[in-house]
Scaffold this motif. Structure first.
Motif, PDB file in Angstrom:
ATOM      1  N   TYR A 100       0.897  -1.194   0.020  1.00  0.00           N
ATOM      2  CA  TYR A 100      -0.064   0.084   0.108  1.00  0.00           C
ATOM      3  C   TYR A 100       0.764   1.313   0.088  1.00  0.00           C
ATOM      4  O   TYR A 100       2.077   1.155   0.404  1.00  0.00           O
ATOM      5  N   VAL A 101       0.144   2.470  -0.498  1.00  0.00           N
ATOM      6  CA  VAL A 101       0.825   3.673  -0.332  1.00  0.00           C
ATOM      7  C   VAL A 101      -0.229   4.607   0.457  1.00  0.00           C
ATOM      8  O   VAL A 101      -1.423   4.448   0.271  1.00  0.00           O
ATOM      9  N   LEU A 102       0.344   5.443   1.251  1.00  0.00           N
ATOM     10  CA  LEU A 102      -0.449   6.435   1.951  1.00  0.00           C
ATOM     11  C   LEU A 102      -0.434   7.822   1.167  1.00  0.00           C
ATOM     12  O   LEU A 102       0.657   8.472   1.174  1.00  0.00           O
ATOM     13  N   ARG A 103      -1.398   8.124   0.537  1.00  0.00           N
ATOM     14  CA  ARG A 103      -1.628   9.519  -0.042  1.00  0.00           C
ATOM     15  C   ARG A 103      -2.678  10.312   0.457  1.00  0.00           C
ATOM     16  O   ARG A 103      -4.066   9.698   0.506  1.00  0.00           O
ATOM     17  N   ASP A 104      -2.612  11.485   0.962  1.00  0.00           N
ATOM     18  CA  ASP A 104      -3.740  12.412   1.404  1.00  0.00           C
ATOM     19  C   ASP A 104      -4.520  11.474   2.457  1.00  0.00           C
ATOM     20  O   ASP A 104      -5.695  11.466   2.352  1.00  0.00           O
ATOM     21  N   SER A 105      -3.887  10.967   3.342  1.00  0.00           N
ATOM     22  CA  SER A 105      -4.640  10.394   4.494  1.00  0.00           C
ATOM     23  C   SER A 105      -5.243   8.997   3.998  1.00  0.00           C
ATOM     24  O   SER A 105      -6.160   8.490   4.718  1.00  0.00           O
ATOM     25  N   THR A 106      -5.173   8.508   2.976  1.00  0.00           N
ATOM     26  CA  THR A 106      -6.016   7.301   2.486  1.00  0.00           C
ATOM     27  C   THR A 106      -4.749   6.253   1.975  1.00  0.00           C
ATOM     28  O   THR A 106      -3.883   6.582   1.265  1.00  0.00           O
ATOM     29  N   TYR A 107      -5.135   5.145   2.212  1.00  0.00           N
ATOM     30  CA  TYR A 107      -4.138   4.054   1.991  1.00  0.00           C
ATOM     31  C   TYR A 107      -4.981   3.304   0.497  1.00  0.00           C
ATOM     32  O   TYR A 107      -5.958   3.152   0.335  1.00  0.00           O
ATOM     33  N   SER A 108      -3.864   3.230  -0.345  1.00  0.00           N
ATOM     34  CA  SER A 108      -4.240   2.692  -1.842  1.00  0.00           C
ATOM     35  C   SER A 108      -3.320   1.556  -2.091  1.00  0.00           C
ATOM     36  O   SER A 108      -2.120   1.488  -1.605  1.00  0.00           O
ATOM     37  N   THR A 109      -4.007   0.474  -2.625  1.00  0.00           N
ATOM     38  CA  THR A 109      -3.241  -0.893  -2.770  1.00  0.00           C
ATOM     39  C   THR A 109      -2.330  -0.272  -4.008  1.00  0.00           C
ATOM     40  O   THR A 109      -2.554   0.110  -5.225  1.00  0.00           O
ATOM     41  N   SER A 110      -1.031  -0.718  -3.946  1.00  0.00           N
ATOM     42  CA  SER A 110       0.251  -0.558  -4.977  1.00  0.00           C
ATOM     43  C   SER A 110       0.482  -1.793  -5.570  1.00  0.00           C
ATOM     44  O   SER A 110       1.141  -1.951  -6.589  1.00  0.00           O
ATOM     45  N   GLY A 111       0.368  -2.980  -4.770  1.00  0.00           N
ATOM     46  CA  GLY A 111       0.611  -4.262  -5.397  1.00  0.00           C
ATOM     47  C   GLY A 111       0.036  -5.359  -4.876  1.00  0.00           C
ATOM     48  O   GLY A 111      -0.682  -5.379  -3.472  1.00  0.00           O
ATOM     49  N   ASP A 112      -0.425  -6.378  -5.750  1.00  0.00           N
ATOM     50  CA  ASP A 112      -1.173  -7.331  -5.307  1.00  0.00           C
ATOM     51  C   ASP A 112      -0.568  -8.763  -5.661  1.00  0.00           C
ATOM     52  O   ASP A 112      -0.292  -9.035  -6.950  1.00  0.00           O
ATOM     53  N   TYR A 113       0.115  -9.730  -4.834  1.00  0.00           N
ATOM     54  CA  TYR A 113       0.899 -10.700  -5.476  1.00  0.00           C
ATOM     55  C   TYR A 113       0.470 -11.691  -4.761  1.00  0.00           C
ATOM     56  O   TYR A 113       0.178 -12.001  -3.471  1.00  0.00           O
ATOM     57  N   TRP A 114       0.612 -13.005  -5.478  1.00  0.00           N
ATOM     58  CA  TRP A 114       0.084 -14.296  -5.236  1.00  0.00           C
ATOM     59  C   TRP A 114       1.318 -15.256  -5.211  1.00  0.00           C
ATOM     60  O   TRP A 114       2.139 -15.361  -6.333  1.00  0.00           O
TER      61      TRP A 114
END
Length: 124
Positions: A100-114
Motif C-alpha cells: 500500500y501507499v499512503l496519499r492524502d491520509s488514504t491507503y491505496s493498494t500499490s501491489g497485489d501478489y500471489w
C-alpha cells in the motif's frame, strides 16, 4: 520484482498439524498486508486468515480457533499454523501479499501478489 513463495504443505492425518510458510522476496514496501486463501476441489476460493496493514488479525469462521497467522518481519515471512486439521481443510493454500501507499491520509493498494500455492491433504 516481488515474488511470493509458499511452502510447508503435505499429507497429514485428521487431527494433525502443519505449518505453512509464505516468504516474500524483492519487496521494500513499508506498508503491507498478508493473507492466506485456500481453494478446495470444485469450490470457490476462501479467504481464511489475514494480517492487515495495521497488524490486526482476522480469521474465517471455518478456521477460527484452529489456525494462527503470524509474521516474522525480519525474515519477511508469514506463517499459518494449522492444528486439529479435518478432511474439509484439504485444499491448495495460497499466500496473498499486498502493498500500500499512503496519499492524502488514504491507503491505496500499490501491489497485489500471489504465490503458486501449496497443497494440503488431510486423510481421514
Amino acid at each position: 520484482q516481488v515474488h511470493v513463495v509458499e511452502s510447508g504443505g503435505g499429507l497429514v492425518q485428521t487431527g494433525g498439524s502443519l505449518r505453512l510458510s509464505c516468504a516474500v522476496f524483492g519487496d521494500d514496501s513499508t506498508i503491507n498486508a498478508v493473507g492466506w486463501v485456500r481453494q478446495a476441489p470444485g469450490k470457490q476460493r476462501e479467504v481464511i486468515a489475514g494480517i492487515t496493514l495495521i497488524n490486526t488479525t482476522n480469521y474465517a469462521d471455518s478456521v477460527e480457533g484452529r489456525f494462527t497467522i503470524s509474521r516474522d518481519y525480519a525474515k519477511n515471512t508469514a506463517y499459518l499454523q494449522m492444528t486439529s486439521l479435518a478432511f474439509e481443510d484439504t485444499a491448495v493454500y495460497y499466500c496473498n501479499y499486498k502493498t500500500y501507499v499512503l496519499r492524502d491520509s488514504t491507503y491505496s493498494t500499490s501491489g497485489d501478489y500471489w504465490g503458486q500455492g501449496t497443497q494440503v491433504t488431510v486423510s481421514s
